[in-house]
Design an enzyme around this catalytic site. Structure first.
Site, PDB file in Angstrom:
ATOM      1  N   HIS A   1      -3.494  -5.591   1.015  1.00 28.77           N
ATOM      2  CA  HIS A   1      -2.856  -5.830   2.319  1.00 28.77           C
ATOM      3  C   HIS A   1      -2.897  -7.314   2.679  1.00 28.77           C
ATOM      4  O   HIS A   1      -3.855  -7.771   3.312  1.00 28.77           O
ATOM      5  CB  HIS A   1      -3.607  -5.061   3.418  1.00 28.77           C
TER       6      HIS A   1
ATOM      7  N   GLU B   1      -1.422  -8.808   5.025  1.00 25.58           N
ATOM      8  CA  GLU B   1      -1.446  -8.997   6.481  1.00 25.58           C
ATOM      9  C   GLU B   1      -2.863  -8.913   7.035  1.00 25.58           C
ATOM     10  O   GLU B   1      -3.131  -9.391   8.133  1.00 25.58           O
ATOM     11  CB  GLU B   1      -0.515  -7.985   7.169  1.00 25.58           C
TER      12      GLU B   1
ATOM     13  N   CYS C   1       0.844  -1.200   0.000  1.00 27.64           N
ATOM     14  CA  CYS C   1       0.000   0.000   0.000  1.00 27.64           C
ATOM     15  C   CYS C   1       0.885   1.258   0.000  1.00 27.64           C
ATOM     16  O   CYS C   1       1.571   1.515  -0.959  1.00 27.64           O
ATOM     17  CB  CYS C   1      -0.966  -0.034   1.177  1.00 27.64           C
TER      18      CYS C   1
END
Lengths: 87, 229
Positions: B195, B197, B87
Site C-alpha cells: 500500500h 498510500e 492490494c
C-alpha cells in the site's frame, strides 16, 4: 424442461500450491495419522438449473465455471449433473 | 491544472480515503468513481484501492469484475490511461483480465499486516517512472491473499518484457519469484499488493510510497496533456 442439480467441485490446479491443504497435511500426522498424503482443499458449489436436457445443463454450467465460478489460472473444476424432476 | 485521479469505490472498499488523502497531499485531485456507474468521467488516472470489494465472495475480486465501472476502467486502460490496483485492487485487475496471473492465500496461511522492504525492478511503468531501479522502499502490506501465481510462460514473459515492477526483498507470502507488483505489456496498468498510500508521510512510519504516487501523478499529467493536445 427438467430441473437438474449441478454439483461443482472447484480445486487447485496440479502444481498450484494449496496452502490450506498443505497445512492440514501437516496437522493430521500430529494426531497420529501418518499414512495420509495428497490432502487437497476444494470448494463445492451446488445449484439448480432448468434445462431441456442433462447435456444442455452441463454445457451451461461449464460456461458458468469458465466465466465466473472458477479461475482457470489457478483452479480446475468438475461437474456432476443429477436430474431432480420433470416439470 | 493538477492531474485528477479517479478512485474506484465498490461496496467493501476501505482504502479509498487513504488514497485520496495521499493524492491530495502530493498536489493531485481525487475523485470517487462509484462502481455502479459505467464511466471514469474525465479522470487522468484510475486507482482501484484496497478493501474487500463485494465482500470478496467466491474469490477475491471475482464479483467486482462485473461492476459496470470496470467496463469503463478497461476501456480507459486500453486507450493508454494509467490504472493502478492496490492490494484488493490488484486482485480485481487480475480477475478482470487486465493483468495476468492470480493471487492466492499466503503460504503461511496468516493475514499479514506489516511493513516490508520492496525493490524497484523497473522504471518502465506508470507507478515507477520516477523511481530508480534497485531502490529499496519500505511499504506496508495488509493481506491474506497476496501470494502471486502464474503459469511458467507468463512468468517468462513478465521477466523478459521487464514487467515485474516490484519485488519483495524478504518474501512474506510465498509469491512466485518474490513478485510484489507487475505491469501489463504497455506499462500503463500496474497491480501491487503493498500500500504506497500508507507510506505517504514519514509521520505514519514511511514516506517511501511517495515516489510511486508521484510517478502515477506524473503519468496522469501526461495523459491530461496528450488529451488536450
Amino acid at each position: 424442461v427438467s430441473s437438474y442439480e449441478a454439483r461443482i467441485d472447484v480445486a487447485h490446479l496440479p502444481g498450484i500450491l494449496d496452502p490450506q491443504g498443505a497445512t492440514v497435511a501437516r496437522a493430521l500426522p500430529a494426531l497420529g495419522y501418518h499414512n495420509v498424503s495428497e490432502v487437497a482443499i476444494a470448494k463445492t458449489i451446488r445449484l439448480v438449473v432448468d434445462a431441456p436436457s442433462a447435456d444442455a445443463a452441463r454445457d451451461q454450467v461449464d460456461e458458468m465455471c469458465r466465466r465466473l465460478l472458477a479461475n482457470p489460472v489457478i483452479e480446475q473444476y468438475s461437474i456432476e449433473i443429477t436430474e431432480l424432476s420433470r416439470t | 491544472m493538477s492531474a485528477k485521479v479517479g478512485i474506484v469505490l465498490f461496496p467493501g472498499t476501505n482504502c479509498e480515503l487513504d488514497v485520496a488523502w495521499a493524492v491530495e497531499q502530493l498536489g493531485g485531485e481525487a475523485e470517487t468513481l462509484w462502481h455502479a456507474d459505467d464511466t471514469v468521467r474525465d479522470v487522468d488516472a484510475v486507482v482501484v484501492p484496497g478493501g474487500f470489494a463485494h465482500g470478496d465472495y467466491l474469490r477475491t475480486g471475482a464479483i467486482a469484475r462485473f461492476s459496470p465501472v470496470m467496463n469503463a476502467v478497461t476501456n480507459f486502460a486500453a486507450s493508454g490511461g494509467p490504472v493502478v490496483g492496490i492490494c484488493n485492487g490488484f486482485q480485481v485487475l487480475t480477475e478482470a483480465g487486465l493483468l495476468p496471473g492470480a493471487l492466492q492465500k499466503n503460504v503461511g496461511l496468516t493475514f499479514l499486516c506489516e511493513t516490508v522492504e520492496l525493490r524497484v525492478e523497473t522504471s518502465a511503468s506508470v507507478l515507477t517512472g520516477l523511481a530508480s531501479p534497485g531502490a529499496l522502499l519500505r511499504v506496508p502490506i495488509n493481506h491474506f491473499e497476496g501470494n502471486y501465481v502464474c503459469d511458467p510462460d507468463t512468468l517468462r514473459r513478465l521477466r523478459d518484457e521487464d514487467r515485474v515492477v516490484l519485488r519483495y526483498v524478504d518474501n512474506p507470502n510465498g509469491s512466485l519469484d518474490d513478485i510484489a507488483g507487475i505491469a501489463n505489456e504497455s506499462g500503463n496498468v500496474v497491480g501491487l499488493m503493498p500500500h504506497p498510500e500508507r507510506a505517504s508521510d514519514p509521520i505514519i512510519g514511511s514516506g517511501d510510497g511517495v515516489v510511486l504516487l508521484r510517478s502515477l501523478l506524473a503519468a496522469a499529467a501526461e495523459t491530461r496533456a496528450s488529451l488536450s493536445a
